[in-house]
Structure formats: structure tokens, C-alpha cells
Design an enzyme around this catalytic site. Structure first.
Site, mmCIF file in Angstrom:
data_model
loop_
_atom_site.group_PDB
_atom_site.id
_atom_site.type_symbol
_atom_site.label_atom_id
_atom_site.label_comp_id
_atom_site.label_asym_id
_atom_site.label_seq_id
_atom_site.Cartn_x
_atom_site.Cartn_y
_atom_site.Cartn_z
ATOM 1 N N CYS A 150 38.381 42.231 33.960
ATOM 2 C CA CYS A 150 37.706 43.527 33.952
ATOM 3 C C CYS A 150 37.061 43.722 32.592
ATOM 4 O O CYS A 150 37.683 43.421 31.561
ATOM 5 C CB CYS A 150 38.724 44.639 34.224
ATOM 6 S SG CYS A 150 38.016 46.306 34.261
ATOM 7 N N HIS A 183 37.260 46.240 43.501
ATOM 8 C CA HIS A 183 37.606 46.387 42.085
ATOM 9 C C HIS A 183 36.851 47.575 41.479
ATOM 10 O O HIS A 183 37.443 48.435 40.822
ATOM 11 C CB HIS A 183 37.270 45.086 41.344
ATOM 12 C CG HIS A 183 37.527 45.146 39.876
ATOM 13 N ND1 HIS A 183 38.608 44.515 39.291
ATOM 14 C CD2 HIS A 183 36.857 45.749 38.863
ATOM 15 C CE1 HIS A 183 38.579 44.730 37.983
ATOM 16 N NE2 HIS A 183 37.522 45.467 37.697
ATOM 17 N N GLU A 184 35.542 47.623 41.711
ATOM 18 C CA GLU A 184 34.729 48.712 41.149
ATOM 19 C C GLU A 184 35.065 50.046 41.798
ATOM 20 O O GLU A 184 35.081 51.083 41.138
ATOM 21 C CB GLU A 184 33.230 48.401 41.270
ATOM 22 C CG GLU A 184 32.791 47.179 40.502
ATOM 23 C CD GLU A 184 33.199 47.161 39.037
ATOM 24 O OE1 GLU A 184 33.290 48.242 38.402
ATOM 25 O OE2 GLU A 184 33.456 46.064 38.509
ATOM 26 N N HIS A 228 37.802 51.900 40.150
ATOM 27 C CA HIS A 228 37.391 52.717 39.004
ATOM 28 C C HIS A 228 36.940 54.109 39.453
ATOM 29 O O HIS A 228 37.172 55.088 38.751
ATOM 30 C CB HIS A 228 36.254 52.038 38.227
ATOM 31 C CG HIS A 228 36.684 50.863 37.426
ATOM 32 N ND1 HIS A 228 37.550 50.945 36.362
ATOM 33 C CD2 HIS A 228 36.348 49.548 37.523
ATOM 34 C CE1 HIS A 228 37.735 49.746 35.840
ATOM 35 N NE2 HIS A 228 37.016 48.874 36.529
#
Length: 183
Positions: free
Chosen positions: A98, A140-141, A144
Site C-alpha cells: 500500500c 483494496h482501494e 480506504h
């Protein structure tokens, strides 16, 4: 073009869920439109060597992320107000890194397929399905967007081991650098 900088993972903007995106938010961050925001984010992502970047990683509290494979004619896509609408049952563990945690790599288990609803730079709505590494990057994004990150997807033991390994690498690098400066 504006220059965006990564903010530390301890910054509350990285640790909080983001409110839904609206075009009015662009003016608050000095962007004229979605295209300018996404292009700036793509440039920042490439500068740091990433394949994905969430707006809150660079201190912009809008629900948006970009992904790109770095190839000349490859995939490059912006997702505004993303929403995961489904994920496959099959999972796979792979090493993930990351941009907010430089040098840290963790084995993370994620679905191999994801369905996502989002709006693009033109404000057009899409629902699409992705597989493999692209699905992983999207998930993954998206983490966030909801105030999470990949370190939260592993056990404390695995995270502690990875942090110790990273610390060793950093200290070794620092010793090498000080040795070069003394020479």
C-alpha cells in the site's frame, strides 16, 4: 498540474469513512472537475509507483479512487462513489502493499471476483464485474473509502512479524547509507 502528497496512515482522513462524493466538493479542493481530480490522482499514483490510489490517501475527503496497471495502453479507471455490490465466494491469498505503508507487504485473502457500482469522470453510472488482480486492487482501494486498510485484514501476529521485518530492512538500509557517507 497540482502536486498531491501522500499523508501518513495515522492521519484521521485515512482512518475515516468518506462521505459520498458530490461535484460541489471539487471546489473545496481546488479542482475544476472530476477529470482534473482523476488525472491528478493518476499522476500521483504513478509518481509513487502504485496501481491504485484513494483520494483520502492524499488528504482529499471525497469518495473516489483510481486504478491503473501502468501500461502504455493499459487499464486506467476512476471510480466515484464506488459501492461493492457483490463478491465471488472463491478467495485467494496474495502479497499486497500500500502506498500509505511503503515497504510493508502482507499476505491478504480477498475474493477473486468483485462487482462494483460507480460513476465515472463524466458522471455516468456503471455496474461492472472484475476478476483477479484488478478485483483485488478495487477491493483494496474500496477499503480506504470505508476507513480501513490492508493491515486490518491480517492477524496481529502477521502484522507484527511484517512490521519487524520492515524495521530490519530500514535499519539495514540506514547502516548501508551511513557507511557510504563515511567512505
Amino acid at each position: 498540474m497540482k502536486e498531491l502528497k501522500l499523508i501518513p496512515p495515522s492521519d484521521p482522513r485515512v482512518q475515516s469513512a468518506i462521505a459520498p462524493f458530490s461535484d460541489d466538493m471539487l471546489k473545496e479542493h481546488n479542482f475544476k472537475d472530476r477529470k482534473e481530480l482523476s488525472e491528478t490522482m493518476f499522476e500521483t499514483m504513478k509518481k509513487y509507483g502504485g496501481i491504485g490510489l484513494s483520494a483520502n490517501q492524499v488528504g482529499i475527503d471525497v469518495a473516489c479512487f483510481v486504478i491503473g496497471d501502468g501500461q502504455e495502453d493499459g487499464l486506467e479507471k476512476a471510480f466515484f462513489n464506488p459501492e461493492i455490490v457483490g463478491a465471488g465466494e472463491e478467495k485467494e491469498s496474495m502479497k499486497e502493499g500500500c502506498l500509505s505503508f511503503p515497504g510493508l507487504w502482507l499476505m491478504v485473502s480477498r475474493p477473486t471476483q468483485v462487482a462494483i457500482k460507480y460513476w465515472d469522470e463524466e458522471g455516468e453510472e456503471f455496474v461492472e464485474t472484475y476478476q483477479g488482480v484488478t478485483a483485488r486492487v478495487i477491493l483494496h482501494e474500496y477499503d480506504h473509502m470505508i476507513g480501513q486498510n490492508f493491515t486490518m485484514r491480517v492477524t496481529k501476529l502477521k502484522l507484527d512479524r511484517a512490521m519487524k521485518a520492515l524495521d530490519k530492512k530500514v535499519k539495514k538500509y540506514q547502516r548501508q547509507q551511513s557507511g557510504l557517507q563515511q567512505a
